[in-house]
Scaffold this motif. Structure first.
Motif, PDB file in Angstrom:
ATOM      1  N   ALA A  14       0.821  -1.211   0.000  1.00 32.01           N
ATOM      2  CA  ALA A  14       0.000   0.000   0.000  1.00 32.01           C
ATOM      3  C   ALA A  14       0.854   1.258   0.000  1.00 32.01           C
ATOM      4  N   SER A  15       1.797   1.327  -0.927  1.00 27.20           N
ATOM      5  CA  SER A  15       2.736   2.447  -0.988  1.00 27.20           C
ATOM      6  C   SER A  15       2.786   3.002  -2.397  1.00 27.20           C
ATOM      7  N   ARG A  16       3.495   4.116  -2.570  1.00 24.64           N
ATOM      8  CA  ARG A  16       3.606   4.670  -3.921  1.00 24.64           C
ATOM      9  C   ARG A  16       4.939   5.383  -4.112  1.00 24.64           C
ATOM     10  N   VAL A  17       5.423   5.272  -5.342  1.00 22.93           N
ATOM     11  CA  VAL A  17       6.612   5.994  -5.801  1.00 22.93           C
ATOM     12  C   VAL A  17       6.158   6.808  -7.004  1.00 22.93           C
ATOM     13  N   THR A  18       6.025   8.107  -6.835  1.00 26.16           N
ATOM     14  CA  THR A  18       5.367   8.920  -7.853  1.00 26.16           C
ATOM     15  C   THR A  18       6.102  10.244  -8.061  1.00 26.16           C
ATOM     16  N   ASN A  19       6.055  10.706  -9.299  1.00 24.44           N
ATOM     17  CA  ASN A  19       6.509  12.059  -9.657  1.00 24.44           C
ATOM     18  C   ASN A  19       7.991  12.307  -9.380  1.00 24.44           C
ATOM     19  N   ASN A  20       8.789  11.235  -9.370  1.00 17.26           N
ATOM     20  CA  ASN A  20      10.221  11.379  -9.133  1.00 17.26           C
ATOM     21  C   ASN A  20      10.998  11.446 -10.436  1.00 17.26           C
ATOM     22  N   THR A  21      12.189  12.004 -10.374  1.00 20.60           N
ATOM     23  CA  THR A  21      13.101  12.058 -11.508  1.00 20.60           C
ATOM     24  C   THR A  21      14.403  11.364 -11.131  1.00 20.60           C
ATOM     25  N   VAL A  22      14.743  10.343 -11.907  1.00 19.87           N
ATOM     26  CA  VAL A  22      16.008   9.627 -11.718  1.00 19.87           C
ATOM     27  C   VAL A  22      16.885   9.925 -12.932  1.00 19.87           C
ATOM     28  N   ILE A  23      18.076  10.437 -12.682  1.00 20.69           N
ATOM     29  CA  ILE A  23      19.002  10.829 -13.754  1.00 20.69           C
ATOM     30  C   ILE A  23      20.290  10.048 -13.591  1.00 20.69           C
ATOM     31  N   GLY A  24      20.827   9.546 -14.706  1.00 17.91           N
ATOM     32  CA  GLY A  24      22.093   8.842 -14.647  1.00 17.91           C
ATOM     33  C   GLY A  24      21.996   7.504 -13.945  1.00 17.91           C
ATOM     34  N   ASN A  25      20.889   6.762 -14.165  1.00 18.29           N
ATOM     35  CA  ASN A  25      20.705   5.454 -13.543  1.00 18.29           C
ATOM     36  C   ASN A  25      21.770   4.478 -14.029  1.00 18.29           C
ATOM     37  N   ARG A  26      22.495   3.868 -13.086  1.00 17.79           N
ATOM     38  CA  ARG A  26      23.548   2.904 -13.410  1.00 17.79           C
ATOM     39  C   ARG A  26      23.232   1.502 -12.896  1.00 17.79           C
ATOM     40  N   GLY A  27      22.060   1.317 -12.356  1.00 22.06           N
ATOM     41  CA  GLY A  27      21.672   0.009 -11.834  1.00 22.06           C
ATOM     42  C   GLY A  27      20.190  -0.202 -12.019  1.00 22.06           C
ATOM     43  N   ILE A  28      19.414   0.086 -10.982  1.00 19.70           N
ATOM     44  CA  ILE A  28      17.958   0.023 -11.044  1.00 19.70           C
ATOM     45  C   ILE A  28      17.421   1.396 -10.659  1.00 19.70           C
ATOM     46  N   GLY A  29      16.611   1.964 -11.524  1.00 15.01           N
ATOM     47  CA  GLY A  29      16.065   3.287 -11.248  1.00 15.01           C
ATOM     48  C   GLY A  29      15.079   3.267 -10.098  1.00 15.01           C
ATOM     49  N   ILE A  30      14.039   2.421 -10.211  1.00 18.81           N
ATOM     50  CA  ILE A  30      13.026   2.276  -9.165  1.00 18.81           C
ATOM     51  C   ILE A  30      12.814   0.788  -8.931  1.00 18.81           C
ATOM     52  N   TYR A  31      12.909   0.366  -7.669  1.00 19.52           N
ATOM     53  CA  TYR A  31      12.821  -1.065  -7.331  1.00 19.52           C
ATOM     54  C   TYR A  31      11.741  -1.292  -6.284  1.00 19.52           C
TER      55      TYR A  31
END
Length: 468
Positions: A218-235
């Motif tokens: 029951a969680s959320r990951v929203t409206n974020n900006t990930v720049i220069g991802n070298r592995g996993i951006g959102i996990y």
């Protein structure tokens, strides 16, 4: 005096030379007067010049907050050098600064920028009700020697927490993970985590920029900006656990991979179910979105309305499940484009029981990318628009695949006799393998002919079926 979730509290000064009390309007997560007191780190001895070691001041603030079972921590404009560990171990906590680029924590050793944990790395208890906002954390990883693991060296480390929000923060150049929640208890759930409107950039190779780990629900990951991802951006995953976790929204994020670094944009993993991954823009990653297994099942997701650009291996991969599980995942209305596809790449890979609908796929590059491929039985390809250089559709020999009303520009590869295909039209002849001939002809309502060899195709010049 309470105004919605805001309370007027007096600022707490503990330095003996200070006697001024300034009323301030601050959000408070507790009903107790003590836990709503506001503590300015400069009043505990912090300087904020980026040179002086402000660790003792932050340690004193954390211990004071913990003794009062909560409070409000204000980090004014400045750069605060930290060189040793400290943690906030109680809930009813609000940490805030003056804004990104204004209030900055400068990490000077193998420590976390901010850690919320009651016991670490093994949690003694769950910490509830935390808000962190309006800060920058400079991981500064090139200026110290990182340790051997991600136990330390994270930007914001949330260990065993419920009802936590991190918003309007910037985390960059960290040695390990950017913003991460961790908890490996087999029974406790971490609920209602909100990671919203943050910027995470230039994290370490093979690390996670934003991660919900452990039993998260029951969680959320929203409206974020990930720049220069070298592995996993959102996990989102629980790769050493069990049970059903999930109901997580991953939406309206932008994840950009770093050049020449292997990266996955969004990764949903083990024992996570019923996630909504929607309206994200994922650019320059080897894999755009991955919902797959390491040690346990993951299923029943909606992956829709995402824009996935310049992927090299997979646009979306939903594979594999464990045992005979069926995914019951929907992959719909995504736009998947690349002109750098590698040989053997696939725009969408769908595991057993997945419905793939109304996606627009364009793939060119050094390799001949496949449009959509089945990775399990009972996959449905419906009304997709596919323009690739390899096979438009492939059943990969899986059973009971259905392909209906897709627009395709290259051949299909249907090797299973149980595949049903109808009304798949495009700019080039449509071909089926000999093993599938009977099923295809039957699906089209035409009489089957025993002993027919070769390939059936649609002759667009005469609009008739022919055998090659």
């Amino acid at each position: 005096m309470a105004i919605a979730n805001w309370k007027i509290r007096v600022q707490c000064w503990i330095m003996p030379e200070s006697s001024l009390f300034v009323p301030m309007m601050v959000p408070c997560l507790s009903e107790t007067e003590e836990a709503c007191m506001l503590f300015n780190v400069k009043d505990f001895g912090a300087i904020g010049d980026g040179v002086t070691d402000d660790t003792p001041a932050f340690q004193l603030v954390a211990s004071t907050i913990d003794s009062l079972n909560g409070g409000v921590v204000y980090i004014p404009r400045g750069t605060y050098l930290l060189t040793d560990h400290f943690a906030f171990s109680t809930g009813n906590l609000h940490i805030y600064g003056d804004g990104i680029g204004l209030s900055t924590i400068l990490v000077g050793a193998w420590i976390d920028g901010i850690r919320v944990a009651n016991g670490y790395p093994a949690a003694v208890a769950v910490v509830d009700d935390v808000l962190i906002e309006n800060l920058s954390i400079n991981g500064n990883r090139s200026n110290y020697t990182p340790g051997p693991s991600d136990t330390h060296g994270n930007g914001i480390n949330l260990n065993a927490v419920n009802r936590v929000t991190v918003r309007n923060c910037e985390v960059y150049d960290v040695a390990e993970q950017g913003i991460v929640s961790t908890y490996w208890n087999a029974t406790e759930l971490c609920d209602h985590l909100v990671i919203d409107n943050n910027i995470v950039r230039d994290c370490q190779t093979s690390r996670i920029s934003i991660g919900l780990e452990g039993r998260v629900r029951a969680s959320r990951v929203t409206n974020n900006t990930v720049i220069g991802n070298r592995g996993i951006g959102i996990y989102v995953g629980h790769n050493t656990g069990s049970g059903e976790n999930g109901e997580v929204i991953v939406g309206h994020n932008r994840v950009e991979g770093a050049a020449s670094e292997y990266a996955v944009g969004i990764y949903i993993e083990d024992y996570v179910f019923d996630c909504l991954v929607t309206s994200n823009i994922v650019v320059n990653n080897n894999i755009g979105i991955r919902a797959s297994v390491n040690t346990g099942p993951t299923a029943r997701h909606q992956l829709n309305n995402n824009t996935i650009l310049q992927w090299t291996q997979f646009g979306i991969i939903n594979f594999p499940l464990t045992g005979a599980d069926r995914s019951f995942t929907q992959i719909a209305t995504n736009r998947i484009y690349t002109d750098v596809a590698e040989e053997g790449s696939v725009a969408i890979v769908a595991s057993a029981g997945t419905s793939v609908q109304a996606n627009m796929i364009r793939a060119t590059g050094p390799g001949n990318a496949i449009g959509i491929a089945a990775a399990g039985d009972g996959v449905r390809f419906i009304s997709n628009d596919i323009d690739v250089e390899g096979y438009s559709l492939s059943d990969a020999g899986k059973a009971d695949v259905v392909a209906l009303s897709n627009f395709i520009t290259t051949d299909v590869n249907f090797a299973s006799s149980s595949t049903q295909a109808s009304a798949n039209l495009g700019a080039t002849p449509i071909r089926w393998t000999r093993a599938n001939l009977g099923a295809v002809v039957s699906t089209l309502g035409l009489p089957t002919t025993a002993g027919v060899t070769g390939l059936v195709y649609h002759d667009t010049s005469t609009n008739t079926l022919k055998v090659s």
